[in-house]
Design a protein around this motif. Sequence first.
Motif, PDB file in Angstrom:
ATOM      1  N   VAL A  61     -58.342 -47.225 -23.820  1.00  0.00           N
ATOM      2  CA  VAL A  61     -58.570 -45.945 -23.132  1.00  0.00           C
ATOM      3  C   VAL A  61     -57.241 -45.216 -22.930  1.00  0.00           C
ATOM      4  O   VAL A  61     -57.134 -43.989 -23.155  1.00  0.00           O
ATOM      5  CB  VAL A  61     -59.280 -46.184 -21.784  1.00  0.00           C
ATOM      6  CG1 VAL A  61     -59.301 -44.882 -20.961  1.00  0.00           C
ATOM      7  CG2 VAL A  61     -60.701 -46.681 -22.011  1.00  0.00           C
ATOM      8  N   LEU A  62     -56.218 -45.957 -22.515  1.00  0.00           N
ATOM      9  CA  LEU A  62     -54.888 -45.347 -22.382  1.00  0.00           C
ATOM     10  C   LEU A  62     -54.391 -44.813 -23.718  1.00  0.00           C
ATOM     11  O   LEU A  62     -53.794 -43.732 -23.799  1.00  0.00           O
ATOM     12  CB  LEU A  62     -53.903 -46.376 -21.829  1.00  0.00           C
ATOM     13  CG  LEU A  62     -54.088 -46.806 -20.369  1.00  0.00           C
ATOM     14  CD1 LEU A  62     -53.098 -47.910 -20.007  1.00  0.00           C
ATOM     15  CD2 LEU A  62     -53.905 -45.605 -19.431  1.00  0.00           C
ATOM     16  N   LEU A  63     -54.637 -45.592 -24.784  1.00  0.00           N
ATOM     17  CA  LEU A  63     -54.200 -45.152 -26.104  1.00  0.00           C
ATOM     18  C   LEU A  63     -54.938 -43.897 -26.530  1.00  0.00           C
ATOM     19  O   LEU A  63     -54.367 -43.011 -27.182  1.00  0.00           O
ATOM     20  CB  LEU A  63     -54.439 -46.281 -27.112  1.00  0.00           C
ATOM     21  CG  LEU A  63     -53.794 -46.129 -28.493  1.00  0.00           C
ATOM     22  CD1 LEU A  63     -52.281 -46.042 -28.369  1.00  0.00           C
ATOM     23  CD2 LEU A  63     -54.181 -47.284 -29.394  1.00  0.00           C
ATOM     24  N   ASN A  64     -56.225 -43.785 -26.174  1.00  0.00           N
ATOM     25  CA  ASN A  64     -56.976 -42.584 -26.496  1.00  0.00           C
ATOM     26  C   ASN A  64     -56.433 -41.374 -25.731  1.00  0.00           C
ATOM     27  O   ASN A  64     -56.313 -40.266 -26.295  1.00  0.00           O
ATOM     28  CB  ASN A  64     -58.450 -42.812 -26.168  1.00  0.00           C
ATOM     29  CG  ASN A  64     -59.320 -41.620 -26.522  1.00  0.00           C
ATOM     30  OD1 ASN A  64     -59.641 -40.796 -25.673  1.00  0.00           O
ATOM     31  ND2 ASN A  64     -59.690 -41.519 -27.795  1.00  0.00           N
ATOM     32  N   ARG A  65     -56.096 -41.588 -24.465  1.00  0.00           N
ATOM     33  CA  ARG A  65     -55.515 -40.488 -23.674  1.00  0.00           C
ATOM     34  C   ARG A  65     -54.164 -40.067 -24.233  1.00  0.00           C
ATOM     35  O   ARG A  65     -53.770 -38.901 -24.149  1.00  0.00           O
ATOM     36  CB  ARG A  65     -55.366 -40.911 -22.221  1.00  0.00           C
ATOM     37  CG  ARG A  65     -56.695 -41.089 -21.495  1.00  0.00           C
ATOM     38  CD  ARG A  65     -56.488 -41.587 -20.075  1.00  0.00           C
ATOM     39  NE  ARG A  65     -57.755 -41.785 -19.382  1.00  0.00           N
ATOM     40  CZ  ARG A  65     -57.860 -42.332 -18.176  1.00  0.00           C
ATOM     41  NH1 ARG A  65     -56.764 -42.752 -17.540  1.00  0.00           N
ATOM     42  NH2 ARG A  65     -59.047 -42.462 -17.619  1.00  0.00           N
ATOM     43  N   PHE A 177     -65.736 -45.840 -22.916  1.00  0.00           N
ATOM     44  CA  PHE A 177     -65.490 -44.550 -23.573  1.00  0.00           C
ATOM     45  C   PHE A 177     -66.629 -43.555 -23.422  1.00  0.00           C
ATOM     46  O   PHE A 177     -66.463 -42.387 -23.768  1.00  0.00           O
ATOM     47  CB  PHE A 177     -65.197 -44.779 -25.060  1.00  0.00           C
ATOM     48  CG  PHE A 177     -63.786 -45.208 -25.319  1.00  0.00           C
ATOM     49  CD1 PHE A 177     -62.766 -44.253 -25.448  1.00  0.00           C
ATOM     50  CD2 PHE A 177     -63.467 -46.541 -25.410  1.00  0.00           C
ATOM     51  CE1 PHE A 177     -61.472 -44.648 -25.677  1.00  0.00           C
ATOM     52  CE2 PHE A 177     -62.164 -46.949 -25.639  1.00  0.00           C
ATOM     53  CZ  PHE A 177     -61.157 -46.003 -25.776  1.00  0.00           C
ATOM     54  N   VAL A 178     -67.791 -43.987 -22.921  1.00  0.00           N
ATOM     55  CA  VAL A 178     -68.872 -43.022 -22.716  1.00  0.00           C
ATOM     56  C   VAL A 178     -68.432 -41.942 -21.726  1.00  0.00           C
ATOM     57  O   VAL A 178     -68.661 -40.743 -21.935  1.00  0.00           O
ATOM     58  CB  VAL A 178     -70.154 -43.736 -22.228  1.00  0.00           C
ATOM     59  CG1 VAL A 178     -71.097 -42.749 -21.547  1.00  0.00           C
ATOM     60  CG2 VAL A 178     -70.869 -44.382 -23.396  1.00  0.00           C
ATOM     61  N   GLY A 179     -67.772 -42.345 -20.647  1.00  0.00           N
ATOM     62  CA  GLY A 179     -67.303 -41.372 -19.648  1.00  0.00           C
ATOM     63  C   GLY A 179     -66.271 -40.416 -20.222  1.00  0.00           C
ATOM     64  O   GLY A 179     -66.286 -39.208 -19.936  1.00  0.00           O
ATOM     65  N   VAL A 180     -65.374 -40.960 -21.055  1.00  0.00           N
ATOM     66  CA  VAL A 180     -64.350 -40.104 -21.675  1.00  0.00           C
ATOM     67  C   VAL A 180     -65.006 -39.063 -22.568  1.00  0.00           C
ATOM     68  O   VAL A 180     -64.681 -37.869 -22.522  1.00  0.00           O
ATOM     69  CB  VAL A 180     -63.358 -40.974 -22.482  1.00  0.00           C
ATOM     70  CG1 VAL A 180     -62.358 -40.100 -23.222  1.00  0.00           C
ATOM     71  CG2 VAL A 180     -62.646 -41.956 -21.578  1.00  0.00           C
ATOM     72  N   LEU A 181     -65.933 -39.504 -23.422  1.00  0.00           N
ATOM     73  CA  LEU A 181     -66.589 -38.585 -24.351  1.00  0.00           C
ATOM     74  C   LEU A 181     -67.454 -37.574 -23.602  1.00  0.00           C
ATOM     75  O   LEU A 181     -67.554 -36.402 -23.995  1.00  0.00           O
ATOM     76  CB  LEU A 181     -67.443 -39.400 -25.328  1.00  0.00           C
ATOM     77  CG  LEU A 181     -68.007 -38.650 -26.536  1.00  0.00           C
ATOM     78  CD1 LEU A 181     -66.888 -38.059 -27.372  1.00  0.00           C
ATOM     79  CD2 LEU A 181     -68.866 -39.588 -27.394  1.00  0.00           C
ATOM     80  N   TRP A 182     -68.078 -38.012 -22.517  1.00  0.00           N
ATOM     81  CA  TRP A 182     -68.896 -37.091 -21.702  1.00  0.00           C
ATOM     82  C   TRP A 182     -68.022 -35.972 -21.134  1.00  0.00           C
ATOM     83  O   TRP A 182     -68.422 -34.809 -21.123  1.00  0.00           O
ATOM     84  CB  TRP A 182     -69.556 -37.886 -20.591  1.00  0.00           C
ATOM     85  CG  TRP A 182     -70.600 -37.103 -19.813  1.00  0.00           C
ATOM     86  CD1 TRP A 182     -70.362 -36.137 -18.876  1.00  0.00           C
ATOM     87  CD2 TRP A 182     -72.011 -37.230 -19.929  1.00  0.00           C
ATOM     88  NE1 TRP A 182     -71.542 -35.647 -18.390  1.00  0.00           N
ATOM     89  CE2 TRP A 182     -72.585 -36.308 -19.026  1.00  0.00           C
ATOM     90  CE3 TRP A 182     -72.860 -38.035 -20.684  1.00  0.00           C
ATOM     91  CZ2 TRP A 182     -73.958 -36.169 -18.878  1.00  0.00           C
ATOM     92  CZ3 TRP A 182     -74.219 -37.893 -20.529  1.00  0.00           C
ATOM     93  CH2 TRP A 182     -74.762 -36.966 -19.635  1.00  0.00           C
ATOM     94  N   THR A 183     -66.854 -36.329 -20.678  1.00  0.00           N
ATOM     95  CA  THR A 183     -65.942 -35.332 -20.093  1.00  0.00           C
ATOM     96  C   THR A 183     -65.546 -34.279 -21.127  1.00  0.00           C
ATOM     97  O   THR A 183     -65.514 -33.071 -20.832  1.00  0.00           O
ATOM     98  CB  THR A 183     -64.685 -36.034 -19.561  1.00  0.00           C
ATOM     99  OG1 THR A 183     -65.065 -36.991 -18.563  1.00  0.00           O
ATOM    100  CG2 THR A 183     -63.720 -35.027 -18.959  1.00  0.00           C
TER     101      THR A 183
END
Length: 594
Positions: A61-65, A177-183
Amino acid sequence: MAEQKPNRSTPTSVAGEVEAGLWAQLRVIGNIYWISPVRNRLILLILGVFAIIIVTSAGQVLLNRWNVPFYDALSRRDFSAFVDQLMVFFAIASVLLVLNVAQTWLNQMARLKLREGLTRDLVGEWLQPRRAFKLSNSGPIGVNPDQRLHEDARHLAEMSTDLGFGLLQASILLISFVGVLWTFSSGFVFNVAGYSFSIPGYMVWAAFLYAGIASWISWLVGRRLIHLNADRYQKESELRFSLMRVNEHIDAISLYRGEADENRRLGFDIDRLLGAIRLLVTALTQLTWVTSGYGWITIVAPILVAAPVYFAGNLSFGGLMAAIGAFNQVHDALKWFVNNFGAIADWRATLLRVTSFRQAVQATDLMNSVDQRIKFTETDSNQIVLESLKITAPRATVRLKEKKAIVKEGERVLITSEAGIDRTLLFRAIAGLWPWGAGTVSLPANTSILYMPRSPYFPPGSLRGAMSYPQGEEAFSDEQLVSALHELGLTRLESMLDFRARWDRELSDDEQQSLAFARLKLHEPSWVVIDEALDAMEPAAHERVMKVLRNHLAKSTVVHIGREDKDEKLFAKVLHFVSDPSGHGLENEGIEGV
């Protein structure tokens, strides 16, 4: 030869594989590990993998950010920010590398413990008293148990580890990652033909819809793989058994010059295996159309899904790359089923073979397929009583001519038969191994009986261990062992007590029988039942055995099932085993595999 008390459990027949659903099969496996000595260690390994996957998902998740500031720095041509973000990347990647290495070690150790627990359980269940024999006479599932005990157990343990941890990792990534993609996709308004509408988290729903369609198509196309894999493994075991059979009897085959005939027989087994593999190849090829086509479309799918938000100006270039990364993570988690469908089908087939084998092994103590069975009892009087004994053979019925035969303590009894009758059936019936028939077999209570089969068994290892079997190597002194060898004419072996070999290959047939009677002399049982072991011995060896029975085992009760010897006065009582014209065979009872 094995010294044991007769098993009074009801003998059984298992006609085929035990069918059960997936959840029943999983319960069987769960019960195996719940009572296994490796349970606690396995739980710790699984918890360790779970913790590492959690931390790894947080790192991803950090790497995606990290994508957002890194690609934004590229788009601005900001070299200082670009270098700073590279340092951040190497820090995150270093931690993830350590976690990946640790996860690999834990995965392999979990695989090892899974196999240890499963293999030890299957072997332990199989080698419960009398079970292996009953299973070998109970139809297709009793054929080639080595395939299920070795190869299937290994395959199931390895695939369970890979698929189980893969599913766990996919599930945690999905949650992360569902929350990240939702945002990234929240608040975006679609404008179509003058209408405006919004779909909260539409990129999440797009990922679910895309992966769901692919999973459904994969299941439709690939569901045949479960049974095709099971059939392939069965054919593999049959070929391996045939190869072992040829290797075991290669001397006789060579003497008869039967290589061409054996080659033809093996060719049939090879053809059947290749036919099963061809069907499997066809099914896998059809599944590849789905998985590979799905994989190629996946290259552009996340860009197509994120493009409306990007072109509407709601996402920067860095945000677009982060959204694509989040979509890919969610999508990778959801497509776990598609990517692993072939492996899942293989795992299901192996799970079916292992659980059905274990259930069938245990069912030999419970199942009852024939109405008429021999009754096994114990008697307080110190004697063997065979009353109205009939034995149902595969194609006929045989019986004891004497309606009630009594073998008293200390007697020497010969049971002979007409030509063409399988006397081993009577031996097995007295030992409690052959339940099919009628009448009663009563054996003395609280007394162990030593049974000597027609072909003696010697475990691989030292000569000392072979002579002491089934007791330990320290059961008898060197003096006792040497004395027994000398009495039976095996003087040449006296210096080989600690020599390790396959004694069934090192010794001639006569020497093997003589060694079996040397072992009998050492154990000095009170009761002995012998199956034709005296019939084929050379005169000199036969006389030595008789001397042991007369002198060293003078107080033992001896029952010999074999040919009558007019010159031998050891056996004072003779019983007769005859055919029963009014009976019929097991084939008429509908019993398979016996």
